[in-house]
Design a protein around this motif. Structure first.
Motif, mmCIF file in Angstrom:
data_model
loop_
_atom_site.group_PDB
_atom_site.id
_atom_site.type_symbol
_atom_site.label_atom_id
_atom_site.label_comp_id
_atom_site.label_asym_id
_atom_site.label_seq_id
_atom_site.Cartn_x
_atom_site.Cartn_y
_atom_site.Cartn_z
ATOM 1 N N GLY A 165 -20.900 18.556 -10.448
ATOM 2 C CA GLY A 165 -22.000 17.863 -9.802
ATOM 3 C C GLY A 165 -22.625 18.606 -8.644
ATOM 4 N N ALA A 166 -21.798 18.990 -7.682
ATOM 5 C CA ALA A 166 -22.348 19.555 -6.454
ATOM 6 C C ALA A 166 -23.126 20.833 -6.722
ATOM 7 N N ALA A 167 -22.498 21.726 -7.468
ATOM 8 C CA ALA A 167 -23.145 23.016 -7.703
ATOM 9 C C ALA A 167 -24.426 22.836 -8.503
ATOM 10 N N TYR A 168 -24.386 21.895 -9.447
ATOM 11 C CA TYR A 168 -25.552 21.739 -10.316
ATOM 12 C C TYR A 168 -26.719 21.096 -9.573
ATOM 13 N N GLY A 169 -26.435 20.042 -8.817
ATOM 14 C CA GLY A 169 -27.497 19.377 -8.061
ATOM 15 C C GLY A 169 -28.121 20.328 -7.051
ATOM 16 N N ASN A 170 -27.273 20.996 -6.298
ATOM 17 C CA ASN A 170 -27.766 21.943 -5.292
ATOM 18 C C ASN A 170 -28.498 23.108 -5.953
ATOM 19 N N VAL A 175 -21.738 30.648 -10.764
ATOM 20 C CA VAL A 175 -21.121 30.075 -9.570
ATOM 21 C C VAL A 175 -19.852 29.344 -9.988
ATOM 22 N N ASP A 176 -18.715 29.953 -9.655
ATOM 23 C CA ASP A 176 -17.414 29.375 -10.005
ATOM 24 C C ASP A 176 -16.834 28.660 -8.807
ATOM 25 N N ARG A 177 -16.119 27.574 -9.076
ATOM 26 C CA ARG A 177 -15.493 26.810 -7.992
ATOM 27 C C ARG A 177 -13.986 26.769 -8.169
ATOM 28 N N ALA A 178 -13.451 27.880 -8.632
ATOM 29 C CA ALA A 178 -12.001 28.052 -8.766
ATOM 30 C C ALA A 178 -11.733 29.546 -8.731
ATOM 31 N N ILE A 179 -10.533 29.915 -8.347
ATOM 32 C CA ILE A 179 -10.168 31.333 -8.284
ATOM 33 C C ILE A 179 -9.045 31.600 -9.273
ATOM 34 N N ILE A 221 -18.073 33.093 -6.072
ATOM 35 C CA ILE A 221 -17.004 32.106 -5.903
ATOM 36 C C ILE A 221 -17.392 31.286 -4.677
ATOM 37 N N HIS A 222 -17.447 29.978 -4.829
ATOM 38 C CA HIS A 222 -17.890 29.140 -3.714
ATOM 39 C C HIS A 222 -17.282 27.744 -3.861
ATOM 40 N N GLY A 223 -17.314 27.005 -2.754
ATOM 41 C CA GLY A 223 -16.876 25.610 -2.801
ATOM 42 C C GLY A 223 -15.370 25.442 -2.912
ATOM 43 N N ILE A 224 -14.616 26.472 -2.555
ATOM 44 C CA ILE A 224 -13.150 26.383 -2.685
ATOM 45 C C ILE A 224 -12.611 25.399 -1.652
ATOM 46 N N GLY A 225 -11.794 24.473 -2.087
ATOM 47 C CA GLY A 225 -11.254 23.439 -1.198
ATOM 48 C C GLY A 225 -12.365 22.601 -0.586
ATOM 49 N N ARG A 281 -15.282 23.589 0.416
ATOM 50 C CA ARG A 281 -16.157 24.270 1.375
ATOM 51 C C ARG A 281 -17.588 23.968 0.957
ATOM 52 N N THR A 282 -18.393 23.515 1.909
ATOM 53 C CA THR A 282 -19.742 23.046 1.571
ATOM 54 C C THR A 282 -20.584 24.150 0.932
ATOM 55 N N ILE A 283 -21.190 23.794 -0.186
ATOM 56 C CA ILE A 283 -22.139 24.701 -0.837
ATOM 57 C C ILE A 283 -23.534 24.248 -0.410
ATOM 58 N N TYR A 284 -24.164 25.012 0.448
ATOM 59 C CA TYR A 284 -25.513 24.647 0.891
ATOM 60 C C TYR A 284 -26.542 25.101 -0.143
ATOM 61 N N VAL A 285 -27.641 24.359 -0.188
ATOM 62 C CA VAL A 285 -28.745 24.766 -1.060
ATOM 63 C C VAL A 285 -29.190 26.181 -0.663
ATOM 64 N N GLU A 286 -29.171 26.425 0.643
ATOM 65 C CA GLU A 286 -29.570 27.729 1.179
ATOM 66 C C GLU A 286 -28.718 28.861 0.572
ATOM 67 N N ASP A 287 -27.411 28.587 0.427
ATOM 68 C CA ASP A 287 -26.506 29.590 -0.160
ATOM 69 C C ASP A 287 -26.969 29.961 -1.571
ATOM 70 N N LEU A 288 -27.275 28.933 -2.331
ATOM 71 C CA LEU A 288 -27.635 29.184 -3.724
ATOM 72 C C LEU A 288 -29.033 29.804 -3.827
ATOM 73 N N TYR A 289 -29.900 29.431 -2.881
ATOM 74 C CA TYR A 289 -31.210 30.087 -2.833
ATOM 75 C C TYR A 289 -31.030 31.593 -2.609
#
Lengths: 392, 314
Positions: free
Chosen positions: A273-278, A322-326, A357-361, A363-371
């Motif tokens: 959800g988070a990664a896709y919406g952002n 964008v993966d959310r696991a290591i 790799i982002h959002g581990i534990g 960690r907030t994924i900002y729209v800015e990051d993905l931009y």
């Protein structure tokens, strides 16, 4: 004058949406064990049973290992079953994941995804689900409470068609504990969509079978190959079930969902959800700045939708996963990236592809990051792994 | 114990445990399986933990089981059985169960019960599932080649408790599994031995009938030829001496009342028991024992009998 059909909508968390879907599916046996962020699913189901709204046996097991074991026993006896877990619980039950799929039991399990210890984190990422990806289960990763509801219902139809267990995963907390409007189906219609079929092999004294025997080297491999074939079949059936569900209830998702990909030069591929919406908002922002950006979301993660992903990536110049696991020590640490890289290599495709790799534990994924990822793809397209959002 | 079978002639004739399995010649557990399956009758589902019985009876594509049978893993047979029982309950309620009054029976070894399976056993007993749990106790991990378990007696030789110059066999006492089960306030729990078939089958039947009230438990003593190192024609003799020397007392726990069964009901008086040595000397796993070590075992056994005597008076 057009008459608008009034549909039944509830404000639900993804966890509650799952519980409503389980109720609609008229499940017989539910194994209950608390673990954050899963717990509110089984709490809600316990309420349904306590109020006589759901005619099921709740087994208040003493561990996640026993939770999955109990639903294995119940499913083998012919019952429609459900359980849910997260994180350490899924790890604890891991052994039984293999057994459930090898015994070809149509178990449905919800997994609000969560990080793994140590250090202990109750928050969301996909480390738990990714560790379960090669256990022979069908795995969906959904992106909204509505989709969680719809996918649980689809999961029963799929599981009972191909005799495989199905896991429905979504973001811990970011989805499990946030409220969205969810359109609920008429329960009698759901039950028509999920007719009760007597499976050919169950534990019944009238038709005795031996389940879970010992297989020596001259037999074991054939069992495993049958699981491979079953998952290949599941790929086809998952698409059919999604179409059938769409024509009956008006909502379908495909195995891969895309956003503005048709004319995109640069794409983000992700899940949950988070990664896709952002990512969709980031794509819009990138487009405002003149970058032709698009998003691909993998909904069916196992069996892997190779064809659909390659098709979606066909026109892009470069993409990022964008993966959310290591996956520690892997050639690239992102699990989805590895899968897509394999799919491309096997099909003779070579494109610049960055693994974020982002959002581990959580960690907030900002729209800015993905931009920023879109600008990276445009400015220095290559092949690398980027750990984003971490203090290095 | 209710008396369902008074003489050997009354015993069930129908065989539900097929010959041709791979159990060892003289296997105590094989004797138990034959009588368990006969006694529970055809309308039962068997849940088996990983162990000797599981691997020797289900070599695909063959099976010794005429019952519906499931094996899942080593430590979870009680949890699997909980699911089977719950499924039958709901399916009956919804009119989807066509097999009538089906019983659920767990068969697990000592490793799968005393050690790795203790948690799931405790959970099942606490939740009061109507399941008969049968422990066949051969006092070590015999399936993997004779390693000690929580059930292995003190001083016994196993491959992980070898007899060396510094340490001589197992250091710890055998865990009191019956005490643990009784503490869960189950309606019925009993010990039985393959040397006392009438006593054993009556207990199996009693325990099975009591599952209508909740979980029941049977602890069946099943000697192991390779693990205990005795000749394969001596299984019943070893099992009988275990009872006659007081090493393995026959008793039952029926709704909070402990009743010693013959011949153990005479054994509170130590002079009525045969010397423990007679049981030990038949077995290679105790061949290294000194007189002092035997005395220590006897002392512990006496203490156990005092504990049983007190329970029996309650």
């Amino acid at each position: 004058m057009q008459i608008q059909e009034v549909k039944h909508k509830e404000a639900l968390t993804s966890n509650y949406a799952v519980a409503y879907a389980v109720k609609a599916a008229d499940v017989d046996v539910i194994a209950v064990y608390p673990i954050t962020p899963q717990t509110t699913i089984v709490e809600k189901l316990a309420e349904f049973v306590a109020n006589g709204e759901l005619n099921a046996e709740l087994i208040h097991v003493e561990s996640e290992h026993s939770a999955l074991s109990a639903v294995v026993g119940a499913s083998a006896t012919g019952a429609r079953v459900f359980t849910a877990t997260s994180s350490q619980g899924l790890e604890y039950a891991h052994e039984i994941l293999h057994i459930a799929s090898a015994l070809r039991l149509p178990i449905v399990m919800a997994v609000p995804a969560r990080a793994l210890s140590a250090p202990i984190s109750i928050h969301g990422d996909y480390s738990d689900v990714m560790n379960a990806r090669d256990t022979g289960w069908v795995i969906y990763i959904v992106a909204s409470a509505q989709e969680a509801y719809d996918t649980i219902i689809q999961a029963y139809r799929l599981a009972e068609s191909v005799y495989l267990p199905v896991m429905v995963a979504y973001d811990g907390f970011l989805m499990s504990h946030t409220v969205e409007p969810v359109e609920l189906n008429d329960e009698s219609e759901v039950r028509k969509f999920l007719p009760r079929q007597i499976r050919p092999y169950t534990l019944n004294p009238k038709r005795p079978v031996t389940m879970g025997p010992l297989a020596s080297p001259d037999w074991y491999y054939e069992f495993k190959y049958q699981q491979v074939l079953a998952l290949r079949e599941a790929y086809k059936v998952a698409k059919e079930v999604d179409v059938a569900y769409g024509s009956k209830f008006g909502r379908s998702y495909g195995v891969v969902e895309t956003y503005k990909i048709e004319d995109a030069d640069y794409a983000l591929v992700t899940y949950g959800g988070a990664a896709y919406g952002n990512a969709r908002i980031a794509a819009d922002r990138a487009r405002e700045k003149g970058i032709a950006a698009g998003v691909i979301r993998v909904r069916l993660y196992r069996p892997f939708p190779t064809l659909e992903i390659l098709k979606a990536l066909e026109g892009v110049k470069a993409f990022a996963v964008v993966d959310r696991a290591i996956m520690f020590g892997s050639p690239a640490e992102g699990p989805l990236y590895k899968d897509i890289a394999t799919a491309m290599y096997m099909n003779g495709i070579d494109k610049p592809a960055i693994n974020i790799i982002h959002g581990i534990g959580q960690r907030t994924i900002y729209v800015e990051d993905l931009y920023k990822v879109y600008t990276m793809l445009k400015d220095r397209p290559g092949k690398e792994v980027v750990f984003m959002g971490v203090r290095i | 114990m209710k008396l369902y079978y008074r003489t050997l002639r009354d015993l069930p004739r129908e065989e539900l445990f097929a010959p041709g399995h791979r159990m060892c010649a003289g296997c105590g557990a094989a004797i138990a399986m034959r009588w368990i399956t006969k006694t529970v009758g055809p309308n039962a589902i068997i849940v088996n933990a990983t162990g000797c019985v599981e691997v020797t009876t289900t070599p695909y594509p063959e099976t010794a089981w005429m019952h519906p049978y499931i094996h899942v893993a080593f430590e979870n047979s009680a949890a699997v059985a909980s699911g089977v029982e719950a499924a039958i309950k709901t399916l009956k309620r919804k009119g989807m169960w066509d097999a009538g009054d089906t019983k659920v029976v767990v068969i697990a070894g000592d490793g799968g019960t005393y050690d790795i399976g203790l948690q799931s056993l405790s959970g099942m007993l606490e939740r009061r599932h109507g399941v008969l749990y049968i422990l066949y106790d051969n006092e070590a991990y015999m399936n993997t080649g004779i390693q000690r378990s929580g059930s292995t007696p003190k001083f016994a030789w196993t491959t992980t408790t070898p007899v060396g110059t510094a340490i001589r066999g197992k250091i710890q006492w055998k865990k009191d599994i019956m005490g643990i089960v009784m503490a869960h306030r189950v309606p019925y729990a009993a010990t039985a031995s393959v040397a006392y078939v009438l006593d054993m089958v009556n207990k199996i039947k009693t325990a099975l009938e009591y599952t209508a009230e909740g979980p029941t438990f049977l602890h069946i003593f099943t000697p192991c030829v390779p693990g205990w190192r005795y000749p394969e024609n001596k299984t019943v003799e070893v099992a009988r001496l275990a009872v006659e020397t007081g090493y393995f007392p026959l008793y039952e726990w029926d709704h909070g009342k402990l009743i010693l069964n013959p011949p153990s009901n005479n054994h509170i008086d130590k002079s009525r028991r045969k010397p423990l040595k007679e049981y030990l000397k038949l077995q290679g796993r105790f061949a290294h024992l000194t007189e002092e070590e035997i005395t220590e075992l006897e002392k512990e056994l006496d203490a156990y009998w005092q504990y049983l005597a007190k329970l029996a008076q309650l």
